[in-house]
Design an enzyme around this catalytic site. Structure first.
Site, PDB file in Angstrom:
ATOM      1  N   LYS A 295       0.838  -1.209   0.000  1.00 46.56           N
ATOM      2  CA  LYS A 295       0.000   0.000   0.000  1.00 46.56           C
ATOM      3  C   LYS A 295       0.866   1.250   0.000  1.00 46.56           C
ATOM      4  O   LYS A 295       0.427   2.309  -0.499  1.00 46.56           O
ATOM      5  CB  LYS A 295      -0.964  -0.031   1.186  1.00 46.56           C
ATOM      6  N   THR A 352      -4.001   5.797   3.199  1.00 49.61           N
ATOM      7  CA  THR A 352      -2.690   6.205   2.700  1.00 49.61           C
ATOM      8  C   THR A 352      -2.774   6.892   1.344  1.00 49.61           C
ATOM      9  O   THR A 352      -1.986   7.788   1.054  1.00 49.61           O
ATOM     10  CB  THR A 352      -1.752   4.984   2.607  1.00 49.61           C
TER      11      THR A 352
END
Length: 436
Positions: A295, A352
């Protein structure tokens, strides 16, 4: 015309009819029968028009709920909520607290932002607990011990009195019940090898670090026991959507602890969970770690899209494609698809990729705006793990025979072999295939 206003649709049950289905059929969602007779307007051919099936004197929108229906709906929602609250209170009343009660000392390896936030969180769980931070910067060490602040990362957040700092590994690790590992992945092997002689073989390591070792492609679940030369070193991965600043501010947060040892996962859950931090458990260590590592790479891609002002459509498409790529690789490596769509996967990815507090995304934004990677990294005081992890993506994709165009493009950009603009053009020119 009066004949047309008479009720139609008369239903009669045939008493001789018997069903072979032994199960009773319920229709709980059928609308209530109107209190007034229904009339049907017919088309020119005499066929009833379903759209004109209304109460005889109704002039309101047929989709609008009656007051009775509204009250019923609210009652159902209230009952469902009350059941949930009762279940939650019952669960909390039975929750064990023995782990927290018998924990005397926790050591935190690393003095960065997340390590500091977790040190403060654990210290707040129990005033009598000793929380020792092992840091390498003497200035940070003095700041914590003398003023109870980590001046480098949280100059405005006072740390609990039971948080202390030291640069001596033996002192920090002596008598520790749990260890929070917050050292960046790329430095973890050399760091752990240097302190291995002071680590108790039964000390549980809770890894806060997300990423893959560049040259070996190892995850933290492999790095820690191998660096400590103890394959049985207890290991737990902690992951999920969690910015250190919001954790310091005690804002509601949810995370996942993953361990192959179910009892150990539940013990760490007891240690960390509180009113503002919800902890779930998982046995899918691989899925949690791969999602947490990749990620960061996807966040760089999201930042590039924002830096190039490519718009929200492009951002949504990119993140959706990246999620698929992470799921493809994780499942090939033995992870579970449900993990990737859960808190430590999609939850962490959304945070994120869409919030500018992410240092990995900030790297991408600056790249997309035309800055050079060397200049970006030299101006940062924190490690963006996605920069190093991107280099491992191509090797992993080849090893497991997985096509990962978005994450591979990021790796090429990190190596200065592809410009962000060229990468976008190439990705948009990929064959259009059926989505699975």
């Amino acid at each position: 015309m009066e004949a047309l206003l008479e009720p139609v649709f008369v239903f009669k049950l045939n008493p001789s009819f018997t069903s072979k289905n032994p199960y009773t059929v319920h229709f709980p969602n059928l609308p209530k029968i109107p209190s007034k007779p229904l009339v049907v307007a017919t088309c020119c051919a005499g066929t009833p028009s379903p759209s004109t099936l209304l109460p005889q004197d109704s002039d309101q929108n047929p989709l609008q709920l009656s007051p009775d229906r509204t009250r019923d709906r609210r009652k159902v929602a209230r009952i469902a909520w009350e059941k949930l609250v009762r279940w939650s209170r019952s669960w909390r009343s039975k929750a064990k607290t023995d782990v927290l009660e018998r924990t005397k000392k926790v050591v935190v390896l690393g003095g960065g932002s997340f390590g500091t936030a977790m040190a403060a969180h654990v210290a707040n769980r129990k005033a009598q607990m000793e929380v020792s931070m092992l840091v390498r910067d003497p200035a940070v060490c003095r700041s914590i011990n003398e003023n109870h602040f980590n001046y480098k990362y949280f100059p405005e957040h006072k740390l609990p009195e039971n948080v202390t700092a030291t640069s001596d590994a033996k002192t920090a690790l002596l008598g520790a019940d749990y260890c929070l590992h917050a050292v960046p992945v790329q430095f973890s092997t050399s760091f752990l090898e240097g302190i291995a002689e002071h680590v108790d073989p039964g000390l549980p390591f809770i890894s806060l670090s997300k990423g893959l070792e560049l040259n070996t492609l190892r995850m933290m679940s492999q790095i820690i026991p191998q660096a400590l030369k103890n394959p049985r070193q207890p290991f737990i991965a902690l992951s999920g959507p969690s910015f250190a600043l919001e954790l310091m501010n005690k804002l509601p947060t949810a995370m996942v602890v993953a361990s192959k040892d179910k009892k150990l996962a539940h013990a760490v859950q007891q240690l960390l969970s509180c009113s503002h931090l919800r902890i779930s458990t998982s046995r899918d260590v691989t899925g949690v770690e791969i999602a947490g590592a990749l990620k960061n790479v996807l966040a760089i891609a999201a930042g590039i899209v924002e830096g190039m002002n490519l718009g929200n459509n492009s951002m949504a498409a990119l993140v959706a494609q990246g999620c698929s790529e992470i799921r493809w690789l994780a499942t090939k490596m033995g992870g579970k698809p449900a993990t990737i769509t859960g808190l430590s996967g999609t939850g962490d990815i959304v945070l994120t990729c869409f919030v500018n507090l992410s240092r990995n995304k900030r790297v991408g934004v600056r790249l997309g705006s035309g800055e050079k990677l060397e200049d970006i990294l030299s101006s940062m005081n924190q490690v963006a793990e996605g920069v190093s992890t991107a280099g491992a993506v191509i090797a992993l994709a080849q090893k497991y025979n997985v096509k990962m165009p978005v994450l591979t493009a990021v790796a090429r950009i990190m190596d200065s072999e592809l410009t962000p603009k060229k990468a976008v053009l190439e990705l948009m020119s990929l064959p259009q295939v059926e989505e699975v």
